[in-house]
Design an enzyme around this catalytic site. Structure first.
Site, mmCIF file in Angstrom:
data_model
loop_
_atom_site.group_PDB
_atom_site.id
_atom_site.type_symbol
_atom_site.label_atom_id
_atom_site.label_comp_id
_atom_site.label_asym_id
_atom_site.label_seq_id
_atom_site.Cartn_x
_atom_site.Cartn_y
_atom_site.Cartn_z
ATOM 1 N N HIS A 109 47.858 28.723 50.870
ATOM 2 C CA HIS A 109 47.267 29.884 50.204
ATOM 3 C C HIS A 109 45.789 30.106 50.526
ATOM 4 O O HIS A 109 45.235 31.147 50.174
ATOM 5 C CB HIS A 109 47.486 29.801 48.678
ATOM 6 C CG HIS A 109 47.797 31.124 48.059
ATOM 7 N ND1 HIS A 109 48.356 31.266 46.795
ATOM 8 C CD2 HIS A 109 47.630 32.403 48.529
ATOM 9 C CE1 HIS A 109 48.505 32.554 46.534
ATOM 10 N NE2 HIS A 109 48.070 33.258 47.555
ATOM 11 N N ASP A 136 51.914 33.609 41.367
ATOM 12 C CA ASP A 136 51.635 32.205 41.662
ATOM 13 C C ASP A 136 51.762 31.390 40.368
ATOM 14 O O ASP A 136 51.546 31.915 39.277
ATOM 15 C CB ASP A 136 50.174 32.146 42.163
ATOM 16 C CG ASP A 136 49.813 30.874 42.904
ATOM 17 O OD1 ASP A 136 50.287 29.795 42.522
ATOM 18 O OD2 ASP A 136 49.012 30.968 43.853
ATOM 19 N N HIS A 138 49.699 28.984 39.977
ATOM 20 C CA HIS A 138 48.295 28.585 39.809
ATOM 21 C C HIS A 138 47.388 29.803 39.921
ATOM 22 O O HIS A 138 47.735 30.781 40.584
ATOM 23 C CB HIS A 138 47.889 27.592 40.898
ATOM 24 C CG HIS A 138 48.813 26.423 41.039
ATOM 25 N ND1 HIS A 138 49.919 26.463 41.870
ATOM 26 C CD2 HIS A 138 48.820 25.203 40.460
ATOM 27 C CE1 HIS A 138 50.564 25.308 41.789
ATOM 28 N NE2 HIS A 138 49.926 24.524 40.937
ATOM 29 N N ASP A 140 44.269 29.597 41.256
ATOM 30 C CA ASP A 140 43.460 29.452 42.476
ATOM 31 C C ASP A 140 42.045 30.004 42.305
ATOM 32 O O ASP A 140 41.485 30.625 43.221
ATOM 33 C CB ASP A 140 44.182 30.101 43.680
ATOM 34 C CG ASP A 140 45.513 29.411 43.980
ATOM 35 O OD1 ASP A 140 45.746 28.289 43.480
ATOM 36 O OD2 ASP A 140 46.344 29.999 44.710
ATOM 37 N N HIS A 153 43.101 25.594 48.958
ATOM 38 C CA HIS A 153 44.037 26.649 48.540
ATOM 39 C C HIS A 153 43.926 26.951 47.050
ATOM 40 O O HIS A 153 44.450 27.966 46.592
ATOM 41 C CB HIS A 153 45.492 26.318 48.935
ATOM 42 C CG HIS A 153 46.102 25.147 48.232
ATOM 43 N ND1 HIS A 153 47.443 24.832 48.335
ATOM 44 C CD2 HIS A 153 45.567 24.201 47.410
ATOM 45 C CE1 HIS A 153 47.711 23.761 47.615
ATOM 46 N NE2 HIS A 153 46.589 23.357 47.051
ATOM 47 N N ASP A 240 53.067 33.373 46.249
ATOM 48 C CA ASP A 240 53.095 31.924 46.486
ATOM 49 C C ASP A 240 54.492 31.410 46.108
ATOM 50 O O ASP A 240 55.028 31.768 45.052
ATOM 51 C CB ASP A 240 52.016 31.278 45.596
ATOM 52 C CG ASP A 240 51.792 29.797 45.865
ATOM 53 O OD1 ASP A 240 52.785 29.056 46.029
ATOM 54 O OD2 ASP A 240 50.626 29.372 45.858
ATOM 55 N N ASP A 242 55.383 28.770 44.879
ATOM 56 C CA ASP A 242 55.463 28.027 43.612
ATOM 57 C C ASP A 242 55.493 28.923 42.375
ATOM 58 O O ASP A 242 55.616 28.432 41.247
ATOM 59 C CB ASP A 242 54.398 26.927 43.522
ATOM 60 C CG ASP A 242 52.973 27.444 43.467
ATOM 61 O OD1 ASP A 242 52.737 28.529 42.919
ATOM 62 O OD2 ASP A 242 52.084 26.719 43.961
ATOM 63 N N GLU A 285 52.552 29.278 51.225
ATOM 64 C CA GLU A 285 52.851 27.946 50.702
ATOM 65 C C GLU A 285 54.250 27.440 51.017
ATOM 66 O O GLU A 285 54.635 26.373 50.538
ATOM 67 C CB GLU A 285 52.566 27.845 49.186
ATOM 68 C CG GLU A 285 51.093 27.940 48.807
ATOM 69 C CD GLU A 285 50.268 26.691 49.177
ATOM 70 O OE1 GLU A 285 50.858 25.606 49.354
ATOM 71 O OE2 GLU A 285 49.043 26.827 49.305
HETATM 72 N N1 ARG Z 1 47.846 27.652 46.063
HETATM 73 C C1 ARG Z 1 48.132 26.557 45.412
HETATM 74 N N2 ARG Z 1 49.284 25.967 45.522
HETATM 75 N N3 ARG Z 1 47.185 26.071 44.629
HETATM 76 C C2 ARG Z 1 47.298 24.854 43.883
HETATM 77 C C3 ARG Z 1 46.020 24.542 43.191
HETATM 78 C C4 ARG Z 1 46.168 23.339 42.305
HETATM 79 C C5 ARG Z 1 44.921 22.942 41.545
HETATM 80 N N4 ARG Z 1 44.536 23.952 40.616
HETATM 81 C C6 ARG Z 1 43.796 22.632 42.508
HETATM 82 O O1 ARG Z 1 42.771 23.272 42.510
HETATM 83 O O2 ARG Z 1 43.903 21.722 43.284
HETATM 84 MN MN MN Z 2 48.497 29.677 45.279
#
Ligand code: ARG
Ligand code: MN
Length: 337
Positions: A109, A136, A138, A140, A153, A240, A242, A285
């Site tokens: 990402h 997503d 998350h 981010d 990411h 994403d 996830d 992702e």
């Molecule tokens: N694009 C993603 N899968 N992001 C996951 C981020 C997970 C967590 N918040 C981090 O900063 O590490």
């Molecule tokens: Mn993401």
């Protein structure tokens, strides 16, 4: 982009971005190949689009230059990610000059720092309002200061909203930061503590998984879309893997339980298509190394088809009118946690 009718379908431009330096787990580098193997180009062609595949961006050379030095301590692989961000931005900007709706096939990402910054630059030239929908698990929205993992990411939204500490990543290129009021997070269920505070402080829109449980994707998506100016909006959808529940999409390094179901995800895509506002897309992702017999790749290709107008409806007109449902006055859209 206006809603497409059968005789007036636009073309699609695919760009592969085999990037994995922004993620904690390796393997997203194989994402573009898996999306092609899953039949994404053929599926879109089958919908009537002219599909141009621009191939994959070649891995750039990188170096930890002085401008990146301050980031190196808190950001993993910052030299690699910076080099990639610059080539992605340049290549995406070129692709945006050509006809067709671009689909950026990742890749982790962090690629959105390059793709969406190029879209923002293009929108400024065309006097369009860029709105970013971040679909997503998350948010981010970490910065080098707040990141618990160092994985870049997790910082893309902060970068796109103009976080000054991340600005050196683009190496002198400039883009108009996306106003936080024009970013909407959708499907969120994993936010780090300081990230949560920052989201509140900056007022990002958010439909978190709790809101989706309570109100359903349809109400939330329609409310989001109703807030957009149909004449001016270029909607960028950053999807994403996830976002999806790990049972249906295990091929991602950062699974979080309780994700979107098969139909919830498709309905989101269908409503987005019906809005006629989608102007560019990231598919990110996908980690084929973690996938089970390609099922996540197949699902992502399928979701992209729904986003581009494949319909399960018997009567097409039901799905193509502008959304109109208004939930009665409650303000659940802006609430996180
Ligand atoms: N694009 C993603 N899968 N992001 C996951 C981020 C997970 C967590 N918040 C981090 O900063 O590490
Ligand atoms: Mn993401």
């Amino acid at each position: 982009m206006k809603p497409a009718d059968a005789q007036d379908l636009p073309s699609v431009a695919l760009l592969g971005i085999p990037l994995e330096y922004g993620a904690g787990a390796r393997g997203t580098l194989m994402g573009p190949a898996a999306l092609r193997t899953a039949g994404l180009p053929q599926a879109l062609a089958g919908l009537g689009y002219g599909v141009t595949d621009h191939g994959d961006i070649a891995a750039p050379d990188y170096a930890l230059t002085a401008d990146l030095q301050p980031l190196a301590e808190r950001c993993r692989n910052v030299a690699e990610v910076a080099a990639w961000t610059r080539v992605i931005h340049d290549r995406a900007y070129e692709v945006l000059q050509s006809d067709g709706l671009p689909i950026f096939m990742g890749g982790d990402h962090s690629l959105s720092m390059g793709s969406v910054s190029a879209v923002a630059r293009r929108c400024r030239e065309q006097d369009r309002d860029l709105v970013v929908l971040w679909v997503d698990a998350h948010s981010d929205f970490n910065t080098p200061e707040t990141t618990p993992s160092g994985n870049m990411h997790g910082m893309s939204v902060a970068f796109l909203c103009g976080d000054p500490s991340l600005a050196p990543l683009l190496g002198g290129r400039s883009f108009p930061p996306v106003p936080t009021s024009r970013v909407h997070l959708f499907g969120i269920r994993s936010i780090d503590a300081q990230e949560r505070e920052a989201i509140h402080a900056h007022g990002l829109g958010c439909s978190d998984m709790r809101a989706i449980d309570e109100f359903g994707v349809s109400v939330l998506m329609r409310q989001f879309l109703e807030g957009l100016d149909p004449e001016r909006t270029h909607l960028h959808v950053s999807l994403d893997v996830d976002f999806l529940d790990p049972h249906i999409a295990p091929g991602v390094g950062t699974t979080v339980p309780g994700g979107a179901t098969y139909r919830e995800a498709h309905l989101v895509m269908e409503l987005l298509h019906d809005s006629g506002l989608v102007g560019s897309v990231d598919l990110v992702e996908l980690n084929p190394f973690l996938d089970e017999r390609g099922k996540s790749a197949l699902l992502m290709a399928d979701l992209a088809s729904s986003l581009l107008g494949r319909s399960i409806l018997l009567r097409r007109e039901v799905g193509t009118r502008r959304p109109s449902l208004k939930p009665n006055g409650s303000n659940f859209m802006g609430v996180v946690g």
